[in-house]
Design an enzyme around this catalytic site. Structure first.
Site, PDB file in Angstrom:
ATOM      1  N   PRO A  23       0.821  -1.215   0.000  1.00 23.27           N
ATOM      2  CA  PRO A  23       0.000   0.000   0.000  1.00 23.27           C
ATOM      3  C   PRO A  23       0.855   1.266   0.000  1.00 23.27           C
ATOM      4  O   PRO A  23       1.827   1.358   0.743  1.00 23.27           O
ATOM      5  CB  PRO A  23      -0.808  -0.113   1.297  1.00 23.27           C
ATOM      6  CG  PRO A  23      -0.133  -1.162   2.114  1.00 23.27           C
ATOM      7  CD  PRO A  23       0.578  -2.062   1.159  1.00 23.27           C
ATOM      8  N   ALA A  57      -3.523   3.209   2.366  1.00 22.49           N
ATOM      9  CA  ALA A  57      -4.271   3.440   3.595  1.00 22.49           C
ATOM     10  C   ALA A  57      -5.530   4.239   3.256  1.00 22.49           C
ATOM     11  O   ALA A  57      -5.440   5.364   2.765  1.00 22.49           O
ATOM     12  CB  ALA A  57      -3.408   4.220   4.576  1.00 22.49           C
ATOM     13  N   GLN A  99      -6.349  -1.353   2.116  1.00 24.40           N
ATOM     14  CA  GLN A  99      -5.850  -1.232   3.479  1.00 24.40           C
ATOM     15  C   GLN A  99      -6.743  -0.242   4.230  1.00 24.40           C
ATOM     16  O   GLN A  99      -6.837   0.921   3.847  1.00 24.40           O
ATOM     17  CB  GLN A  99      -4.404  -0.726   3.473  1.00 24.40           C
ATOM     18  CG  GLN A  99      -3.771  -0.762   4.853  1.00 24.40           C
ATOM     19  CD  GLN A  99      -2.376  -0.154   4.874  1.00 24.40           C
ATOM     20  OE1 GLN A  99      -2.175   0.957   4.412  1.00 24.40           O
ATOM     21  NE2 GLN A  99      -1.418  -0.878   5.409  1.00 24.40           N
ATOM     22  N   TYR A 182       0.259   4.412  13.400  1.00 29.07           N
ATOM     23  CA  TYR A 182      -1.101   4.927  13.241  1.00 29.07           C
ATOM     24  C   TYR A 182      -1.983   4.372  14.364  1.00 29.07           C
ATOM     25  O   TYR A 182      -1.503   3.660  15.253  1.00 29.07           O
ATOM     26  CB  TYR A 182      -1.613   4.640  11.817  1.00 29.07           C
ATOM     27  CG  TYR A 182      -0.768   5.380  10.799  1.00 29.07           C
ATOM     28  CD1 TYR A 182      -0.662   6.772  10.859  1.00 29.07           C
ATOM     29  CD2 TYR A 182      -0.028   4.712   9.838  1.00 29.07           C
ATOM     30  CE1 TYR A 182       0.153   7.477   9.970  1.00 29.07           C
ATOM     31  CE2 TYR A 182       0.790   5.403   8.946  1.00 29.07           C
ATOM     32  CZ  TYR A 182       0.876   6.790   9.022  1.00 29.07           C
ATOM     33  OH  TYR A 182       1.692   7.484   8.164  1.00 29.07           O
ATOM     34  N   ARG A 229      -1.472  -5.662   8.802  1.00 31.58           N
ATOM     35  CA  ARG A 229      -0.078  -5.171   8.737  1.00 31.58           C
ATOM     36  C   ARG A 229       0.325  -4.693  10.121  1.00 31.58           C
ATOM     37  O   ARG A 229      -0.383  -3.894  10.739  1.00 31.58           O
ATOM     38  CB  ARG A 229       0.064  -4.036   7.721  1.00 31.58           C
ATOM     39  CG  ARG A 229       1.437  -3.368   7.795  1.00 31.58           C
ATOM     40  CD  ARG A 229       1.737  -2.449   6.630  1.00 31.58           C
ATOM     41  NE  ARG A 229       2.323  -3.212   5.530  1.00 31.58           N
ATOM     42  CZ  ARG A 229       3.027  -2.660   4.531  1.00 31.58           C
ATOM     43  NH1 ARG A 229       3.212  -1.352   4.468  1.00 31.58           N
ATOM     44  NH2 ARG A 229       3.547  -3.401   3.578  1.00 31.58           N
ATOM     45  N   LEU A 300      12.677  -2.626   1.423  1.00 30.89           N
ATOM     46  CA  LEU A 300      13.914  -2.682   0.637  1.00 30.89           C
ATOM     47  C   LEU A 300      14.158  -4.052   0.017  1.00 30.89           C
ATOM     48  O   LEU A 300      15.257  -4.603   0.111  1.00 30.89           O
ATOM     49  CB  LEU A 300      15.098  -2.217   1.475  1.00 30.89           C
ATOM     50  CG  LEU A 300      15.190  -0.687   1.596  1.00 30.89           C
ATOM     51  CD1 LEU A 300      16.404  -0.281   2.427  1.00 30.89           C
ATOM     52  CD2 LEU A 300      15.268  -0.010   0.220  1.00 30.89           C
ATOM     53  N   ARG A 323       8.497   0.958  -3.204  1.00 29.12           N
ATOM     54  CA  ARG A 323       9.204   1.927  -4.049  1.00 29.12           C
ATOM     55  C   ARG A 323       9.717   1.360  -5.364  1.00 29.12           C
ATOM     56  O   ARG A 323       9.720   2.051  -6.381  1.00 29.12           O
ATOM     57  CB  ARG A 323      10.336   2.578  -3.248  1.00 29.12           C
ATOM     58  CG  ARG A 323       9.805   3.567  -2.232  1.00 29.12           C
ATOM     59  CD  ARG A 323      10.820   3.921  -1.188  1.00 29.12           C
ATOM     60  NE  ARG A 323      11.123   2.797  -0.313  1.00 29.12           N
ATOM     61  CZ  ARG A 323      11.962   2.862   0.709  1.00 29.12           C
ATOM     62  NH1 ARG A 323      12.599   3.988   0.962  1.00 29.12           N
ATOM     63  NH2 ARG A 323      12.169   1.800   1.470  1.00 29.12           N
TER      64      ARG A 323
HETATM   65  C1  FNR Z   1       4.294   3.944   1.781  1.00 30.60           C
HETATM   66  N1  FNR Z   1       4.084   2.997   2.755  1.00 30.60           N
HETATM   67  C2  FNR Z   1       2.812   2.781   3.234  1.00 30.60           C
HETATM   68  N2  FNR Z   1       2.575   1.747   4.084  1.00 30.60           N
HETATM   69  C3  FNR Z   1       1.320   1.448   4.468  1.00 30.60           C
HETATM   70  O1  FNR Z   1       1.135   0.514   5.235  1.00 30.60           O
HETATM   71  N3  FNR Z   1       0.267   2.194   4.012  1.00 30.60           N
HETATM   72  C4  FNR Z   1       0.429   3.244   3.164  1.00 30.60           C
HETATM   73  O2  FNR Z   1      -0.553   3.847   2.715  1.00 30.60           O
HETATM   74  C5  FNR Z   1       1.746   3.592   2.789  1.00 30.60           C
HETATM   75  N4  FNR Z   1       2.001   4.655   1.988  1.00 30.60           N
HETATM   76  C6  FNR Z   1       3.242   4.801   1.393  1.00 30.60           C
HETATM   77  C7  FNR Z   1       3.438   5.738   0.367  1.00 30.60           C
HETATM   78  C8  FNR Z   1       4.653   5.799  -0.310  1.00 30.60           C
HETATM   79  C9  FNR Z   1       4.825   6.777  -1.441  1.00 30.60           C
HETATM   80  C10 FNR Z   1       5.701   4.939   0.077  1.00 30.60           C
HETATM   81  C11 FNR Z   1       7.031   4.960  -0.660  1.00 30.60           C
HETATM   82  C12 FNR Z   1       5.530   4.049   1.107  1.00 30.60           C
HETATM   83  C13 FNR Z   1       5.144   2.045   3.112  1.00 30.60           C
HETATM   84  C14 FNR Z   1       5.253   0.939   2.058  1.00 30.60           C
HETATM   85  O3  FNR Z   1       4.060   0.212   1.921  1.00 30.60           O
HETATM   86  C15 FNR Z   1       6.412  -0.015   2.391  1.00 30.60           C
HETATM   87  O4  FNR Z   1       6.103  -0.705   3.565  1.00 30.60           O
HETATM   88  C16 FNR Z   1       7.747   0.708   2.531  1.00 30.60           C
HETATM   89  O5  FNR Z   1       7.922   1.687   1.529  1.00 30.60           O
HETATM   90  C17 FNR Z   1       8.924  -0.264   2.484  1.00 30.60           C
HETATM   91  O6  FNR Z   1       8.897  -0.984   1.286  1.00 30.60           O
HETATM   92  P1  FNR Z   1       9.849  -0.600   0.014  1.00 30.60           P
HETATM   93  O7  FNR Z   1       9.458   0.754  -0.472  1.00 30.60           O
HETATM   94  O8  FNR Z   1      11.265  -0.622   0.519  1.00 30.60           O
HETATM   95  O9  FNR Z   1       9.556  -1.679  -0.992  1.00 30.60           O
END
Ligand code: FNR
Length: 354
Positions: A23, A57, A99, A182, A229, A300, A323
């Site tokens: 998400p 979210a 989510q 949150y 989560r 990551l 990402r």
């Molecule tokens: C997020 N992340 C995030 N997590 C979540 O639980 N709900 C959300 O709405 C969001 N929003 C969100 C927006 C953006 C632009 C980013 C980059 C990240 C966290 C995301 O889901 C993830 O857990 C982390 O970014 C780590 O994973 P990556 O980016 O290393 O693959």
């Protein structure tokens, strides 16, 4: 066959592969309603053959939005607006997930690209935040209002109504956001929750709010997949930690939660995280192997072989990616190519298969 491209059959759905879009808030909603941005953004990953696509979210109440521009599902009209997104994701053979979230004391914030910072309650894009205890996230932030027991129970029913709308809108996965500091995580963490009633103090009391939400939502999602989560640790002394995450997961397993999506952090400003490739995978591994729960790893994970190894080593069952999908919306096609796995390309794109 590679592990990454092995389907995963859950009780009511089957994912075509193990790569799931994590998400990601887009801060692009209009009064909580999805816009064309959301359809195109989420749709591209479905066309890109992700096993499932979990929508950002999505707030169960207006005050639950991280920012004024977050998605919401607190009204039936909003609920109906998501049908277009779920229909498209399904048309591509992917699984739509949502989510459900409430930001609690971390709500009423600005869009990240405009610089983070909470808006005052009286600002046109701000409001009074709520939390288990009247403690702000940082010195810069506004003091949240401590929830009464009645308000806490009202929130449980808001999560329930949101889940009803989500199921009507066609989502096959409902993920409860209990991570990243949150509202639900605010109840879980002993560093944030200083209540002296049934919702604070002992482990049993701190997990009560989440359990009540799960119990309220479970019957609605009986034919769907219910995920949670969590942040496996607060990365801070005397905070929520792996041991409590394992104990919580064991309880959630008995309540019909099918997948634990294992993230970390976000509860307190003074957290100390060492970020490196796959840094949260050991938490997913410990939770999976000590509880037998189906587990998603996130954080990551950016390479196909890295994801494959996590699955081969039985550290997790699913790989959530955020990402990397923004950089490369067709990461699944690339991963299949790199690992030499068979993948049904979208026919419109098949000429690029090579
Ligand atoms: C997020 N992340 C995030 N997590 C979540 O639980 N709900 C959300 O709405 C969001 N929003 C969100 C927006 C953006 C632009 C980013 C980059 C990240 C966290 C995301 O889901 C993830 O857990 C982390 O970014 C780590 O994973 P990556 O980016 O290393 O693959």
């Amino acid at each position: 066959m590679t592990k990454l491209f092995e389907p995963l059959a859950l009780a009511t759905i089957s994912l075509k592969n193990r790569l799931v879009v994590s998400p990601m808030c887009q801060y692009s909603a209009d009064q909580g309603f999805p816009t064309d941005w959301h359809l195109v953004h989420l749709g591209q990953f479905a066309a890109g053959k992700a096993g499932a696509v979990i929508q950002e979210a999505t707030a169960v109440a207006p005050e639950g939005r991280i920012s004024y521009w977050d998605l919401g599902i607190w009204s039936d009209e909003q609920g109906k607006a998501y049908q277009k997104i779920t229909d498209f994701i399904k048309s591509q053979g992917s699984i739509p997930g949502i989510q459900l979230a409430h930001a609690g004391r971390k709500a009423s914030d600005n869009r990240p690209w405009e610089g983070r910072g909470q808006f005052a309650p009286e600002h046109e894009f701000g409001w009074q935040t709520v939390a288990p205890s009247a403690i702000p996230f940082s010195e810069r932030d506004f003091i949240p209002k401590e929830l009464t027991v009645e308000e806490t129970q009202e929130l449980v029913s808001q999560f329930k109504s949101a889940a009803e709308r989500a199921v009507k809108a066609g989502y096959e996965i409902v993920e409860i956001h209990a991570a990243h500091g949150y509202l639900i995580h605010q109840f879980l963490s002993p560093l944030v929750n200083k209540r002296t009633d049934n919702y604070g103090g002992s482990f049993e009391n701190r997990i009560r709010f989440l359990l009540e939400i799960v119990e309220a939502i479970k019957p609605i999602t009986a034919n769907k997949s219910l995920w949670v989560r969590i942040s496996a640790t607060d990365w801070a002394e005397n905070g929520w930690d792996l041991e409590q995450s394992i104990a919580l997961t064991s309880v959630l397993k008995t309540k019909g939660v099918e997948v634990i999506d294992v993230s970390s952090g976000g509860a307190v400003h003074h957290q100390k995280i060492t970020v490196e490739p796959g840094y949260q995978v050991p938490f997913a591994d410990a939770i999976k192997n000590q509880t037998g729960m189906i587990t998603a790893a996130v954080g990551l994970i950016t390479e196909a072989q890295q994801a494959e190894t996590i699955l081969e080593e039985n550290q997790a069952d699913l790989i959530l990616v955020a990402r990397k999908f923004l950089q490369s919306p067709h990461f699944v096609y690339e991963a299949a190519k790199e690992l030499g796995a068979e993948l049904d390309w979208a026919p419109q794109y098949a000429r690029a298969k090579g």
